[in-house]
Design an enzyme around this catalytic site. Structure first.
Site, PDB file in Angstrom:
ATOM      1  CG  HIS A  58      -1.835  17.865 -37.192  1.00  0.00           C
ATOM      2  ND1 HIS A  58      -1.952  19.223 -37.471  1.00  0.00           N
ATOM      3  CD2 HIS A  58      -1.404  17.883 -35.989  1.00  0.00           C
ATOM      4  CE1 HIS A  58      -1.719  19.898 -36.684  1.00  0.00           C
ATOM      5  NE2 HIS A  58      -1.258  19.258 -35.826  1.00  0.00           N
ATOM      6  CD  GLU A  60      -5.120  17.059 -41.812  1.00  0.00           C
ATOM      7  OE1 GLU A  60      -4.732  16.553 -40.822  1.00  0.00           O
ATOM      8  OE2 GLU A  60      -5.710  18.257 -41.892  1.00  0.00           O
ATOM      9  CB  CYS A  92      -2.472  19.280 -42.391  1.00  0.00           C
ATOM     10  SG  CYS A  92      -1.875  18.618 -41.003  1.00  0.00           S
ATOM     11  CD1 TRP A 178     -20.065   4.285  -3.463  1.00  0.00           C
ATOM     12  CD2 TRP A 178     -19.657   5.768  -4.480  1.00  0.00           C
ATOM     13  NE1 TRP A 178     -18.671   4.336  -3.230  1.00  0.00           N
ATOM     14  CE2 TRP A 178     -18.409   5.555  -4.226  1.00  0.00           C
ATOM     15  CE3 TRP A 178     -19.632   7.292  -5.517  1.00  0.00           C
ATOM     16  CZ2 TRP A 178     -17.311   6.265  -4.494  1.00  0.00           C
ATOM     17  CZ3 TRP A 178     -18.643   7.915  -5.673  1.00  0.00           C
ATOM     18  CH2 TRP A 178     -17.341   7.259  -5.097  1.00  0.00           C
ATOM     19  CG  LEU A 212     -12.812  15.550  -8.092  1.00  0.00           C
ATOM     20  CD1 LEU A 212     -12.821  17.176  -8.082  1.00  0.00           C
ATOM     21  CD2 LEU A 212     -14.075  14.982  -8.614  1.00  0.00           C
ATOM     22  NE  ARG A 215     -10.335   7.267  -8.882  1.00  0.00           N
ATOM     23  CZ  ARG A 215     -11.406   7.635  -8.683  1.00  0.00           C
ATOM     24  NH1 ARG A 215     -12.477   6.887  -8.693  1.00  0.00           N
ATOM     25  NH2 ARG A 215     -11.474   9.009  -8.068  1.00  0.00           N
ATOM     26  N   GLY A 311     -21.490  19.695  -5.685  1.00  0.00           N
ATOM     27  CA  GLY A 311     -22.875  19.868  -5.115  1.00  0.00           C
ATOM     28  C   GLY A 311     -24.150  20.858  -5.694  1.00  0.00           C
TER      29      GLY A 311
END
Ligand code: NAP
Length: 380
Positions: A58, A60, A92, A178, A212, A215, A311
């Site tokens: 974490h 901290e 923490c 595109w 989807l 990359r 869509g």
């Protein structure tokens, strides 16, 4: 807990630094929140830390490790209340007490019901000057999904769409690649990377055969390699299991869920054979119930941030049902004409039904205009 608190300029600066540190976990901490911490002693920063990945240190703990002995007598600035419970790591708040920190400033109370003020109480009980609320709005903006999941049992929902200037998202034939340029597409990669889940509709899979994925080469971030190790969960909404088993999405690294309301066992087995996980959810007017999906994602998958990339049909349904928290619209300076498909399938007939949007951000990305908008009514 302090009631009336005065924070000075230095306090603001150190908390701003902690918020900046927390952003290092923007793409990797899910399902955990993004958290940053700065330790300051005698006007000197002696420790800095942030949470990077679930299961790792974490903020901290990392800051205390850097400060070592210098943490004794220091002030800790933390973007989220230090935790008080044993999770994958020890609390923490206990770590800060044991290290001899004398003052802790938190930007916000942890909305996790397992913490929710107990961390601050634990610090106060140990004699530490513990306060909260400094740069709270800014700290909350780091974790809208985590906060919504903890408070409402629902993820934060963003809808991303690429459209022409005349608001068209695909030609009548379904052709859509595109519309926007490389800069906008690279920005979408970052949007995907900060999401726990990417949801699409079966029609987009049939038309675009999209992967989807996030990359590495398109992220443009120093830690791209580590980021892509954990791909967001992909979900296809497919009420009657029409997704082709040859779809590209099943060949990608990471998990793909087909969410359906069909119990066609033969089709389920076919999709499972190509690597899909099929989840049967309740139906709503013959289609997968969107609210059931969101509740399932929050409860079962611990999803904080959901990105809808689909869509007009699915995007419109989400908006109409008041499930959208934010729209991310990329508009190309092009016209696709009146026969092309709209941005949202929204069969409204009266002006009184209009959906008002509040502009949160706007910027140019190459030749494309990016708009970030929030529906004024119908918050999810
Ligand atoms: N410009 C962009 O940003 C962008 C992004 C993605 C796609 N596209 C384009 O959009 C076109 C596809 O859009 P589309 O509107 O036909 O389909 P879509 O929104 O991608 O998918 C809609 C389908 O999802 C299924 N679905 C399941 N549960 C649903 C629910 N509760 N609400 C709504 N839909 C649900 C429905 O099929 P079932 O009833 O059979 O389940 C529905 O027909 C493609 O041409 C693609 O290229 C553009």
């Amino acid at each position: 807990m302090s009631a009336l608190i005065q924070w000075d300029i230095a306090d603001h600066q150190y908390m701003a630094k902690a918020i900046q540190l927390a952003r290092n976990g923007l793409y990797t901490t899910q399902p955990n929140p993004r958290v940053g911490c700065v330790l300051v002693k005698n006007g000197q920063v002696v420790g800095e830390g942030f949470h990077y990945r679930a299961g790792e240190g974490h903020a901290e703990v990392n800051a205390l490790a850097m400060a070592g002995e210098k943490a004794k007598g220091a002030t800790a600035y933390v973007t989220l209340e230090p935790c008080s419970h044993y999770g994958r790591t020890p609390p923490c708040a206990r770590g800060l007490i044991d290290a001899g920190v004398t003052r802790v400033v938190s930007a916000m109370v942890d909305p996790n019901p397992e913490v929710a003020g107990r961390g601050i109480k634990m610090l106060s009980a140990a004699g530490i000057d513990a306060s909260f609320g400094l740069l709270e709005k800014e700290a909350k903006a780091l974790n809208p999904g985590f906060i919504k999941r903890m408070e409402q049992g629902l993820p934060f929902v963003r809808v991303k769409l690429a459209s022409s200037l005349d608001g068209r998202t695909a030609m009548a034939s379904g052709e859509s690649q595109w519309i926007t340029g490389a800069a906008a597409r690279s920005d979408v990669q970052k949007l995907r990377a900060q999401s726990s889940v990417i949801v699409t509709g079966v029609e987009s899979i049939i038309h675009d055969d999209s992967s989807l994925t996030v990359r590495e080469d398109q992220l443009g971030l120093a830690d791209a390699k580590q980021i892509v190790e954990q791909q967001p969960l992909r979900v296809i909404l497919d009420s009657s299991l029409r997704t082709p088993k040859t779809a590209n999405i099943f060949k990608q690294p990471g998990r793909t869920v087909v969410a359906t309301c069909s119990s066609n066992n033969e089709r389920i087995k076919e999709l499972e054979a190509v690597g899909a996980e099929v989840v049967v959810l309740p139906s709503d007017n013959g289609r997968v119930s969107l609210i059931a999906l969101l509740k399932w994602l929050a409860a079962t998958e611990q999803s904080n941030d959901v990105l809808i990339e689909a869509g007009a049909t699915l995007a419109g349904a989400c908006l109409q049902q008041g499930l959208v928290d934010e729209l991310q619209l990329y508009m190309a300076m092009k016209l696709l004409g009146s026969d092309a498909r709209p941005t949202f399938a929204l069969p409204l007939t009266k002006m009184s039904e209009q959906i008002e949007l509040k502009q949160i951000d706007s910027r140019m990305l190459g030749n494309d205009l990016k708009l970030v908008l929030q529906p004024v009514c119908g918050e999810g």
